[in-house]
Design a protein around this motif. Structure first.
Motif, PDB file in Angstrom:
ATOM      1  N   ILE A  54      65.157  20.551  -6.437  1.00 21.23           N
ATOM      2  CA  ILE A  54      65.373  19.106  -6.479  1.00 21.23           C
ATOM      3  C   ILE A  54      64.280  18.382  -5.702  1.00 21.23           C
ATOM      4  O   ILE A  54      63.814  17.303  -6.105  1.00 21.23           O
ATOM      5  CB  ILE A  54      66.771  18.758  -5.944  1.00 21.23           C
ATOM      6  N   ALA A  55      63.835  18.995  -4.624  1.00 18.69           N
ATOM      7  CA  ALA A  55      62.751  18.398  -3.842  1.00 18.69           C
ATOM      8  C   ALA A  55      61.466  18.329  -4.669  1.00 18.69           C
ATOM      9  O   ALA A  55      60.746  17.311  -4.644  1.00 18.69           O
ATOM     10  CB  ALA A  55      62.514  19.205  -2.572  1.00 18.69           C
ATOM     11  N   ASP A  56      61.166  19.393  -5.427  1.00 18.56           N
ATOM     12  CA  ASP A  56      59.971  19.408  -6.267  1.00 18.56           C
ATOM     13  C   ASP A  56      60.068  18.370  -7.383  1.00 18.56           C
ATOM     14  O   ASP A  56      59.082  17.707  -7.719  1.00 18.56           O
ATOM     15  CB  ASP A  56      59.772  20.795  -6.875  1.00 18.56           C
ATOM     16  N   ILE A  57      61.246  18.238  -7.965  1.00 23.73           N
ATOM     17  CA  ILE A  57      61.434  17.247  -9.027  1.00 23.73           C
ATOM     18  C   ILE A  57      61.222  15.844  -8.473  1.00 23.73           C
ATOM     19  O   ILE A  57      60.531  15.009  -9.074  1.00 23.73           O
ATOM     20  CB  ILE A  57      62.836  17.386  -9.654  1.00 23.73           C
ATOM     21  N   GLY A  58      61.807  15.579  -7.329  1.00 30.14           N
ATOM     22  CA  GLY A  58      61.631  14.275  -6.709  1.00 30.14           C
ATOM     23  C   GLY A  58      60.168  13.983  -6.415  1.00 30.14           C
ATOM     24  O   GLY A  58      59.672  12.878  -6.700  1.00 30.14           O
ATOM     25  N   TYR A  59      59.470  14.975  -5.883  1.00 27.22           N
ATOM     26  CA  TYR A  59      58.051  14.784  -5.559  1.00 27.22           C
ATOM     27  C   TYR A  59      57.231  14.514  -6.816  1.00 27.22           C
ATOM     28  O   TYR A  59      56.357  13.639  -6.830  1.00 27.22           O
ATOM     29  CB  TYR A  59      57.512  16.018  -4.834  1.00 27.22           C
ATOM     30  N   SER A  60      57.509  15.265  -7.894  1.00 29.67           N
ATOM     31  CA  SER A  60      56.752  15.091  -9.135  1.00 29.67           C
ATOM     32  C   SER A  60      56.951  13.701  -9.731  1.00 29.67           C
ATOM     33  O   SER A  60      56.099  13.208 -10.467  1.00 29.67           O
ATOM     34  CB  SER A  60      57.149  16.156 -10.161  1.00 29.67           C
ATOM     35  N   LEU A  61      58.092  13.068  -9.409  1.00 30.75           N
ATOM     36  CA  LEU A  61      58.389  11.738  -9.928  1.00 30.75           C
ATOM     37  C   LEU A  61      57.984  10.629  -8.962  1.00 30.75           C
ATOM     38  O   LEU A  61      58.280   9.455  -9.195  1.00 30.75           O
ATOM     39  CB  LEU A  61      59.887  11.626 -10.250  1.00 30.75           C
ATOM     40  N   GLY A  62      57.325  11.003  -7.877  1.00 31.05           N
ATOM     41  CA  GLY A  62      56.778  10.002  -6.976  1.00 31.05           C
ATOM     42  C   GLY A  62      57.558   9.730  -5.717  1.00 31.05           C
ATOM     43  O   GLY A  62      57.253   8.770  -4.996  1.00 31.05           O
ATOM     44  N   PHE A  63      58.566  10.565  -5.411  1.00 31.62           N
ATOM     45  CA  PHE A  63      59.374  10.370  -4.207  1.00 31.62           C
ATOM     46  C   PHE A  63      58.882  11.327  -3.118  1.00 31.62           C
ATOM     47  O   PHE A  63      58.945  12.542  -3.281  1.00 31.62           O
ATOM     48  CB  PHE A  63      60.852  10.620  -4.507  1.00 31.62           C
ATOM     49  N   GLU A  64      58.433  10.757  -2.023  1.00 31.48           N
ATOM     50  CA  GLU A  64      57.828  11.570  -0.969  1.00 31.48           C
ATOM     51  C   GLU A  64      58.838  12.483  -0.298  1.00 31.48           C
ATOM     52  O   GLU A  64      58.520  13.606   0.076  1.00 31.48           O
ATOM     53  CB  GLU A  64      57.169  10.666   0.068  1.00 31.48           C
ATOM     54  N   TYR A  65      60.074  11.999  -0.159  1.00 34.62           N
ATOM     55  CA  TYR A  65      61.105  12.779   0.522  1.00 34.62           C
ATOM     56  C   TYR A  65      62.304  12.999  -0.404  1.00 34.62           C
ATOM     57  O   TYR A  65      62.668  12.097  -1.168  1.00 34.62           O
ATOM     58  CB  TYR A  65      61.571  12.078   1.798  1.00 34.62           C
ATOM     59  N   PRO A  66      62.944  14.174  -0.342  1.00 35.07           N
ATOM     60  CA  PRO A  66      64.107  14.449  -1.193  1.00 35.07           C
ATOM     61  C   PRO A  66      65.225  13.426  -1.035  1.00 35.07           C
ATOM     62  O   PRO A  66      65.903  13.092  -2.009  1.00 35.07           O
ATOM     63  CB  PRO A  66      64.558  15.842  -0.728  1.00 35.07           C
ATOM     64  N   SER A  67      65.419  12.933   0.191  1.00 32.52           N
ATOM     65  CA  SER A  67      66.495  11.953   0.411  1.00 32.52           C
ATOM     66  C   SER A  67      66.254  10.667  -0.373  1.00 32.52           C
ATOM     67  O   SER A  67      67.201  10.044  -0.862  1.00 32.52           O
ATOM     68  CB  SER A  67      66.628  11.641   1.904  1.00 32.52           C
ATOM     69  N   TYR A  68      64.975  10.263  -0.513  1.00 31.91           N
ATOM     70  CA  TYR A  68      64.664   9.065  -1.293  1.00 31.91           C
ATOM     71  C   TYR A  68      65.054   9.272  -2.756  1.00 31.91           C
ATOM     72  O   TYR A  68      65.635   8.385  -3.392  1.00 31.91           O
ATOM     73  CB  TYR A  68      63.175   8.742  -1.210  1.00 31.91           C
ATOM     74  N   PHE A  69      64.728  10.449  -3.282  1.00 32.35           N
ATOM     75  CA  PHE A  69      65.059  10.746  -4.676  1.00 32.35           C
ATOM     76  C   PHE A  69      66.574  10.814  -4.870  1.00 32.35           C
ATOM     77  O   PHE A  69      67.109  10.255  -5.830  1.00 32.35           O
ATOM     78  CB  PHE A  69      64.415  12.072  -5.090  1.00 32.35           C
ATOM     79  N   ASN A  70      67.267  11.490  -3.973  1.00 34.01           N
ATOM     80  CA  ASN A  70      68.726  11.598  -4.062  1.00 34.01           C
ATOM     81  C   ASN A  70      69.386  10.222  -4.072  1.00 34.01           C
ATOM     82  O   ASN A  70      70.280   9.947  -4.882  1.00 34.01           O
ATOM     83  CB  ASN A  70      69.266  12.427  -2.897  1.00 34.01           C
ATOM     84  N   ASN A  71      68.968   9.361  -3.162  1.00 36.82           N
ATOM     85  CA  ASN A  71      69.566   8.024  -3.070  1.00 36.82           C
ATOM     86  C   ASN A  71      69.255   7.195  -4.308  1.00 36.82           C
ATOM     87  O   ASN A  71      70.117   6.467  -4.823  1.00 36.82           O
ATOM     88  CB  ASN A  71      69.061   7.311  -1.817  1.00 36.82           C
TER      89      ASN A  71
ATOM     90  N   ILE B  55      74.893  12.579  -7.935  1.00 35.27           N
ATOM     91  CA  ILE B  55      73.805  13.184  -7.180  1.00 35.27           C
ATOM     92  C   ILE B  55      73.041  14.130  -8.112  1.00 35.27           C
ATOM     93  O   ILE B  55      73.611  14.658  -9.068  1.00 35.27           O
ATOM     94  CB  ILE B  55      74.312  13.937  -5.944  1.00 35.27           C
ATOM     95  N   PRO B  56      71.749  14.320  -7.874  1.00 33.62           N
ATOM     96  CA  PRO B  56      70.965  15.185  -8.770  1.00 33.62           C
ATOM     97  C   PRO B  56      71.557  16.570  -8.964  1.00 33.62           C
ATOM     98  O   PRO B  56      71.538  17.119 -10.075  1.00 33.62           O
ATOM     99  CB  PRO B  56      69.604  15.244  -8.068  1.00 33.62           C
ATOM    100  N   LYS B  57      72.126  17.125  -7.921  1.00 31.59           N
ATOM    101  CA  LYS B  57      72.653  18.483  -7.974  1.00 31.59           C
ATOM    102  C   LYS B  57      73.757  18.612  -9.019  1.00 31.59           C
ATOM    103  O   LYS B  57      73.975  19.697  -9.588  1.00 31.59           O
ATOM    104  CB  LYS B  57      73.169  18.897  -6.603  1.00 31.59           C
ATOM    105  N   SER B  58      74.452  17.519  -9.304  1.00 28.73           N
ATOM    106  CA  SER B  58      75.577  17.572 -10.234  1.00 28.73           C
ATOM    107  C   SER B  58      75.136  17.878 -11.672  1.00 28.73           C
ATOM    108  O   SER B  58      75.941  18.264 -12.513  1.00 28.73           O
ATOM    109  CB  SER B  58      76.355  16.253 -10.215  1.00 28.73           C
ATOM    110  N   LEU B  59      73.846  17.678 -11.974  1.00 28.48           N
ATOM    111  CA  LEU B  59      73.364  17.949 -13.324  1.00 28.48           C
ATOM    112  C   LEU B  59      72.913  19.390 -13.497  1.00 28.48           C
ATOM    113  O   LEU B  59      72.607  19.820 -14.619  1.00 28.48           O
ATOM    114  CB  LEU B  59      72.189  17.014 -13.676  1.00 28.48           C
ATOM    115  N   ARG B  60      72.882  20.117 -12.431  1.00 29.30           N
ATOM    116  CA  ARG B  60      72.495  21.521 -12.499  1.00 29.30           C
ATOM    117  C   ARG B  60      73.666  22.355 -12.987  1.00 29.30           C
ATOM    118  O   ARG B  60      74.790  22.218 -12.493  1.00 29.30           O
ATOM    119  CB  ARG B  60      72.021  22.015 -11.121  1.00 29.30           C
ATOM    120  N   VAL B  61      73.390  23.243 -13.960  1.00 29.06           N
ATOM    121  CA  VAL B  61      74.446  24.082 -14.508  1.00 29.06           C
ATOM    122  C   VAL B  61      74.798  25.179 -13.513  1.00 29.06           C
ATOM    123  O   VAL B  61      73.923  25.816 -12.939  1.00 29.06           O
ATOM    124  CB  VAL B  61      73.982  24.728 -15.836  1.00 29.06           C
TER     125      VAL B  61
END
Length: 290
Positions: free
Chosen positions: A258-275, A284-290
């Motif tokens: 999830i941290a890598d996905i957030g970074y690839s989309l322009g979010f420097e920190y995982p918490s920014y992407f999660n929020n 939350i992003p984790k909920s889409l993971r099977v």
């Protein structure tokens, strides 16, 4: 025989293509050696004689005979061949190669390559002979040591482009109604060119309306007014929808963290992407993971 293909560059060196920015080759019906190309990097022109279906964006286009095809690096496509024998020529090239000494409009604005345009022309026997001859000349020139061969090949490619535009009645070309329509079209195409995200090591180059305005060499207020006028939605809304859509695809179809996905989309920190993701989707992003 039925083969689905994305590129027909048999025995083609990818490193050679990246180095020179172009490659011209003959199609001889052998699909046993077909490297894949990143559709974001290379344009393609192909003359092909066969019975086939070309899957282009959300369309399936049936062909039977000789056609000239223009592949946009933004739009995914594949080819189903139904003929036992097919043949032709193709040229794969970068925009930087073709525009090396030319500051005219970008290729993705061309009627032949633009999103929403028609990428296929049916050729008469006379047209086939002429277009074939241009590809033969490019192949011959490609093998020489002539210092200006790149210029010659660029001329042949441009001749194919102009001959093709002459085949299509001018009334079939897209015409912008006004400046706002043109700016909005350029913005939407530029937005689409940022996706799909294919590496987790390099974040999106364009993330905000200001980034897109700067890339288009206009003031951000002008961009925002134009996009709102034409689409009824803000520039930010378009960017947000596309980023969220890509985030969902990466969460569901890759094993990236999830941290890598957030970074690839322009979010420097995982918490920014999660929020960000939770605020816009309610999950939350984790909920889409099977």
């Amino acid at each position: 025989m039925k083969d689905e293909i994305e590129s027909q560059a048999a025995e083609l060196s990818i490193n050679d293509l990246k180095l020179k920015g172009f490659k011209v080759y003959k199609i001889n019906g052998d699909v046993s050696k077909i490297p894949s190309y990143n559709r974001r990097d290379y344009y393609k022109i192909c003359i092909n004689t066969s019975k086939s279906i070309i899957h282009y964006a959300d369309r399936g286009i049936e062909t039977d005979g000789t056609i000239l095809f223009f592949g946009n690096p933004v739009i995914p496509y594949s080819w189903e061949i139904f003929s036992p024998d097919y043949h032709g020529y193709a040229c794969v090239f970068t925009e930087d190669f073709l525009k090396a000494k030319d500051r005219s409009e970008s290729l993705h604005e061309s009627p032949l390559f633009k999103i929403g345009g028609s990428p296929i022309f049916s050729l008469s026997a006379k047209q086939k002979v002429f277009i074939d001859s241009l590809f033969v000349k490019m192949i011959e020139e490609q093998e020489t040591d002539y210092v200006f061969k790149d210029d010659l090949i660029r001329n042949y490619i441009n001749l194919i482009l102009h001959e093709s535009m002459k085949m299509q009645p001018s009334e079939n070309f897209f015409k912008y109604k006004n400046a706002s329509s043109r700016i909005t079209s350029l913005f939407l195409e530029l937005l689409e060119r940022q996706f799909p995200v294919e590496t987790k090591d390099q974040p999106l180059a364009l993330k905000t309306p200001q980034d897109y305005a700067q890339s288009l060499s206009i003031h951000v207020n002008h961009l925002n007014r134009s996009v709102k006028e034409i689409t009824g939605k803000s520039t930010t809304a378009h960017i947000t929808e596309r980023v969220i859509g890509e985030a969902k695809a990466l969460l569901q179809h890759t094993d990236w963290s999830i941290a890598d996905i957030g970074y690839s989309l322009g979010f420097e920190y995982p918490s920014y992407f999660n929020n960000y993701f939770k605020r816009l989707t309610g999950k939350i992003p984790k909920s889409l993971r099977v």
